[in-house]
Structure formats: structure tokens, C-alpha cells
Design a protein around this motif. Structure first.
Motif, PDB file in Angstrom:
ATOM      1  N   LEU A  67      -3.676   6.056  -0.737  1.00  0.00           N
ATOM      2  CA  LEU A  67      -3.011   4.907  -0.135  1.00  0.00           C
ATOM      3  C   LEU A  67      -3.297   3.640  -0.924  1.00  0.00           C
ATOM      4  CD1 LEU A  67      -1.416   3.447   2.050  1.00  0.00           C
ATOM      5  CD2 LEU A  67      -3.479   3.467   3.488  1.00  0.00           C
ATOM      6  N   ALA A  68      -4.541   3.472  -1.365  1.00  0.00           N
ATOM      7  CA  ALA A  68      -4.893   2.273  -2.131  1.00  0.00           C
ATOM      8  C   ALA A  68      -4.097   2.199  -3.436  1.00  0.00           C
ATOM      9  CB  ALA A  68      -6.395   2.265  -2.429  1.00  0.00           C
TER      10      ALA A  68
ATOM     11  N   VAL B 182       0.453  -2.234  12.209  1.00  0.00           N
ATOM     12  CA  VAL B 182       1.841  -2.088  11.765  1.00  0.00           C
ATOM     13  C   VAL B 182       2.175  -0.604  11.660  1.00  0.00           C
ATOM     14  CG1 VAL B 182       3.522  -2.512   9.952  1.00  0.00           C
ATOM     15  CG2 VAL B 182       1.820  -4.267  10.497  1.00  0.00           C
ATOM     16  N   VAL B 183       3.230  -0.219  12.357  1.00  0.00           N
ATOM     17  CA  VAL B 183       3.790   1.121  12.210  1.00  0.00           C
ATOM     18  C   VAL B 183       5.276   0.939  11.937  1.00  0.00           C
ATOM     19  CG1 VAL B 183       4.273   3.328  13.299  1.00  0.00           C
ATOM     20  CG2 VAL B 183       2.087   2.195  13.718  1.00  0.00           C
ATOM     21  N   ALA B 184       5.661   1.150  10.692  1.00  0.00           N
ATOM     22  CA  ALA B 184       7.051   0.985  10.278  1.00  0.00           C
ATOM     23  C   ALA B 184       7.643   2.347   9.928  1.00  0.00           C
ATOM     24  CB  ALA B 184       7.144   0.047   9.077  1.00  0.00           C
TER      25      ALA B 184
ATOM     26  N   ALA C 296       4.030   9.802   6.330  1.00  0.00           N
ATOM     27  CA  ALA C 296       4.601   8.743   7.163  1.00  0.00           C
ATOM     28  C   ALA C 296       3.806   7.450   7.027  1.00  0.00           C
ATOM     29  CB  ALA C 296       4.639   9.190   8.619  1.00  0.00           C
ATOM     30  N   ARG C 297       2.504   7.583   6.854  1.00  0.00           N
ATOM     31  CA  ARG C 297       1.673   6.385   6.671  1.00  0.00           C
ATOM     32  C   ARG C 297       2.016   5.679   5.368  1.00  0.00           C
ATOM     33  NH1 ARG C 297      -4.785   5.739   5.900  1.00  0.00           N
ATOM     34  NH2 ARG C 297      -5.047   3.785   7.042  1.00  0.00           N
ATOM     35  N   LEU C 298       2.163   6.437   4.308  1.00  0.00           N
ATOM     36  CA  LEU C 298       2.567   5.843   3.032  1.00  0.00           C
ATOM     37  C   LEU C 298       3.918   5.151   3.168  1.00  0.00           C
ATOM     38  CD1 LEU C 298       1.616   8.637   0.448  1.00  0.00           C
ATOM     39  CD2 LEU C 298       0.408   6.479   0.842  1.00  0.00           C
ATOM     40  N   HIS C 299       4.845   5.795   3.817  1.00  0.00           N
ATOM     41  CA  HIS C 299       6.180   5.208   3.968  1.00  0.00           C
ATOM     42  C   HIS C 299       6.122   3.940   4.807  1.00  0.00           C
ATOM     43  CE1 HIS C 299      10.464   5.022   3.805  1.00  0.00           C
ATOM     44  NE2 HIS C 299      10.646   5.267   5.095  1.00  0.00           N
TER      45      HIS C 299
ATOM     46  N   GLU D 202       4.954   1.244   2.585  1.00  0.00           N
ATOM     47  CA  GLU D 202       5.996   0.918   1.612  1.00  0.00           C
ATOM     48  C   GLU D 202       7.052   0.015   2.245  1.00  0.00           C
ATOM     49  OE1 GLU D 202       8.951   3.211  -1.556  1.00  0.00           O
ATOM     50  OE2 GLU D 202       8.185   4.300   0.197  1.00  0.00           O
ATOM     51  N   LEU D 203       7.460   0.347   3.464  1.00  0.00           N
ATOM     52  CA  LEU D 203       8.411  -0.499   4.173  1.00  0.00           C
ATOM     53  C   LEU D 203       7.806  -1.872   4.473  1.00  0.00           C
ATOM     54  CD1 LEU D 203       9.910   2.086   6.711  1.00  0.00           C
ATOM     55  CD2 LEU D 203      11.009   1.159   4.660  1.00  0.00           C
ATOM     56  N   LEU D 204       6.519  -1.894   4.829  1.00  0.00           N
ATOM     57  CA  LEU D 204       5.851  -3.168   5.099  1.00  0.00           C
ATOM     58  C   LEU D 204       5.840  -4.051   3.862  1.00  0.00           C
ATOM     59  CD1 LEU D 204       4.155  -5.114   6.789  1.00  0.00           C
ATOM     60  CD2 LEU D 204       2.135  -3.730   6.214  1.00  0.00           C
ATOM     61  N   ALA D 205       5.621  -3.464   2.703  1.00  0.00           N
ATOM     62  CA  ALA D 205       5.628  -4.249   1.461  1.00  0.00           C
ATOM     63  C   ALA D 205       6.986  -4.904   1.243  1.00  0.00           C
ATOM     64  CB  ALA D 205       5.267  -3.346   0.279  1.00  0.00           C
TER      65      ALA D 205
END
Length: 331
Positions: free
Chosen positions: A28-29, A222-224, A316-319, A322-325
Motif C-alpha cells: 500500500l505504501a 475513508v472508504v471509496a 479493494a483497499r488499494l482501489h 487510488e480513488l481518494l488520490a
């Protein structure tokens, strides 16, 4: 633009283990670095089946060594559990290995239950009441050596690792203001005093050489996902975890369930308690997350947001991040 960072507790999810959790933290980092997040912080917790971040300095080194540019730090180290000199040596070593990339966030809670706290501190004579003196002592170890200084942190001396104070009440806000340090509020699980703490911090701030103006970070969940409905499902893992916290039950991060099924798990009092604890959250598709985060920024005037995102599926966490970015570029 409001800076965005990542807060990771290295969650151990149902059906997995600590080793996989630590590998996922680094993965993730690396993605967060590529997506432009400013910081990647890890939080100290002990004796909890659901998180793998007890040895925080070790995990900071693991992440810093596997990335290239993102700032990595503690969000935070629970200072009463450690002698200030030990923390200065650990983070001084990290700053020597990864210059210009290490942050040191400090908290005054034990980050665990009282029995474990006593086990952690069995050779320490200080407690939370000594927190201000310990912070000042730690600053001295990381600062330039003084004439006649008998005890030094080597490595550590002269590294001037940036120190942040973390808190979920008014205490650390007052101390951060007095010492002229940046302040991060743990509103992702304890939002009750958020606005009052920020008001106290800003109104009583004393400028310092490194921080001439107050600098506030607000922690959010945040859960996107691609759709609001999908995000609502993923969010049930966090809701179940916080329900367990209310009941004094710890364990791995639960698998998500249908949001409607939550009604069978909690009673009205528990539901209200979980909702209150999770009020500083943004859940939904990109448009919904942007609206919710913008409202938090408008309300708090935060200089930075740091996002916790405990999601059972690593993909899903990575995604989500990514959406948050992408959302963050619009804040």
C-alpha cells in the motif's frame, strides 16, 4: 489544495495473518507513493489480534526502506511506553538511513489495555503525567548537541526529526500550541472534541522556528469505491470493528456484510455509539467522498487530512486509496 496522507494500523483481516498484513502495508505504501500521498504513518498498538503495528519503529523502517520519496512516520508512538532516549535513537537512526523522510508523531495514551501497559512500562518510572517533560527531553536528544551534554542520542543528535503531537482530547492541543508543534487530531475514532481542540490549538499557538504558524492535521476514515453501494458494503467491516470495541471484543478485521444485516448485529444504543465514533468518515463513490471530505475541510480548516481505510480486501483497499488520490486533487 489540502494535503492527503495515509494512516495505517496494519490491519490483520479475518482469514489472514500478521505476516501478510505487513507485506500489504508495504505494498500500500508503494502505491500511495506513486499516487502522490504526502505521508504514510503507522500507529502503535499492543496486544490486539486485529493489528500488526506493535513495533512501530521497525515497521516505519520496513516501509521507508521499500519506498523512495514518501514521508514515513509514526501516527503515533505512544511516548509513555518508552524512554525518550530510546525513541530518539530509533527515529534518529531512521532519519540517518532515510534523511528528510521521517516523521515522529507522539501520543500520550498507552495504545493498549492497562495490564499490557504495565508490562510495557515495568522498567519505567514515568507515566502520562510526565508527557510534556518527555517531549521536551526528546526534542533535546534530536536537536543539536549542547556544551556539556552528558547523554546523547547517537544516531539522533542533530537530525531534528519533525515532531508532531497527536491527541483525541484537549490536552495535546494545548501542549502542541505551547511548544509550537504541528498537531494531529484522532477524529477517525474519537471526534467529540475535534473543533474545540482545533480552536484551542490555533488561538493559543506560540510560533516556533520550524513552525511559525499552527499546522493542523485531521484524521478521517475513508472508504471509496466505484459506487456508493459498493462502498457501503466495504464500510461494514469498520462498523463491525467499532461495534466490537464498544463491547470490549477485539479480533481480526471482519469480512464485509450486507449493510442491512448490520441491523441484526447491533441494538439502537450500539448503533448510535458506532455512528458517533465514525462521524469523521467519507464513504461512497468518488463524488460522494469528495463532498464529504470537502465538508470536513471547510468545517475544520485542516491543513492536511490523514485517511485511515481498514478494508478487508487488499485489492479493494488499494482501489479506495487510488480513488481518494484522485479526489484529493479536487480538494
Amino acid at each position: 489544495m489540502t494535503a492527503l496522507s495515509v494512516l495505517d494500523l496494519a490491519p490483520i483481516v479475518e482469514g489472514s495473518n500478521a505476516a501478510e498484513s505487513l507485506h500489504r502495508a508495504l505494498d500500500l505504501a508503494r502505491h500511495a507513493e506513486g499516487w502522490g500521498f504526502k505521508r504514510y504513518w503507522l500507529a502503535e498498538h499492543h496486544n490486539m489480534d486485529g493489528v500488526a503495528c506493535s513495533a512501530t519503529a521497525v515497521l516505519v523502517g520496513h516501509v521507508a526502506g521499500g519506498t523512495k520519496s514518501i514521508r514515513v512516520g509514526s501516527g503515533g508512538v505512544m511516548l509513555p511506553n518508552h524512554a525518550p532516549l530510546v525513541i530518539a535513537e530509533q527515529f534518529g537512526t531512521l532519519a540517518t538511513l532515510y534523511p528528510g523522510r521521517i516523521d515522529l508523531g507522539l501520543g500520550r495514551a498507552p495504545g493498549t489495555d492497562q495490564m499490557t501497559a504495565r508490562a510495557l512500562r515495568q522498567n519505567l518510572v514515568r507515566d502520562e503525567d510526565a508527557f510534556p517533560q518527555d517531549v521536551v527531553e526528546l526534542q533535546a536528544y534530536l536537536g543539536d548537541a549542547q556544551p556539556g551534554q552528558a547523554v546523547r542520542a547517537i544516531p539522533g543528535m542533530g537530525t531534528k526529526v519533525p515532531i508532531w503531537l497527536l491527541g483525541s482530547s484537549l490536552y495535546s492541543a494545548q501542549l502542541a500550541a505551547y511548544l509550537g508543534l504541528p498537531f494531529a487530531f484522532a477524529s477517525h475514532f474519537a471526534p467529540d472534541y475535534l473543533m474545540q481542540a482545533l480552536d484551542i490549538y490555533r488561538s493559543s499557538y506560540r510560533p516556533s522556528a520550524d513552525w511559525p504558524k499552527p499546522h493542523a492535521m485531521v484524521a478521517v476514515n475513508v472508504v471509496a469505491a466505484d459506487t456508493d453501494d459498493e462502498a457501503a458494503v466495504l464500510f461494514t467491516s469498520i462498523q463491525q470493528r467499532f461495534l466490537g470495541m464498544q463491547r470490549g471484543v477485539r479480533g481480526p478485521l471482519p469480512r464485509p456484510i450486507d449493510p442491512a444485516a448490520m441491523e441484526a448485529l447491533w441494538n439502537p444504543r450500539e448503533k448510535a455509539g458506532v455512528q458517533r465514533m465514525l462521524v469523521a468518515s467519507a464513504v461512497g463513490g468518488p463524488a460522494a467522498v469528495r463532498r464529504q471530505l470537502q465538508a470536513i475541510v471547510d468545517q475544520t480548516g485542516a491543513n492536511e487530512l490523514i485517511a485511515a481505510g481498514a478494508i478487508h480486501s487488499h485489492t479493494a483497499r488499494l482501489h479506495s486509496y487510488e480513488l481518494l488520490a484522485e479526489v484529493g486533487r479536487q480538494l
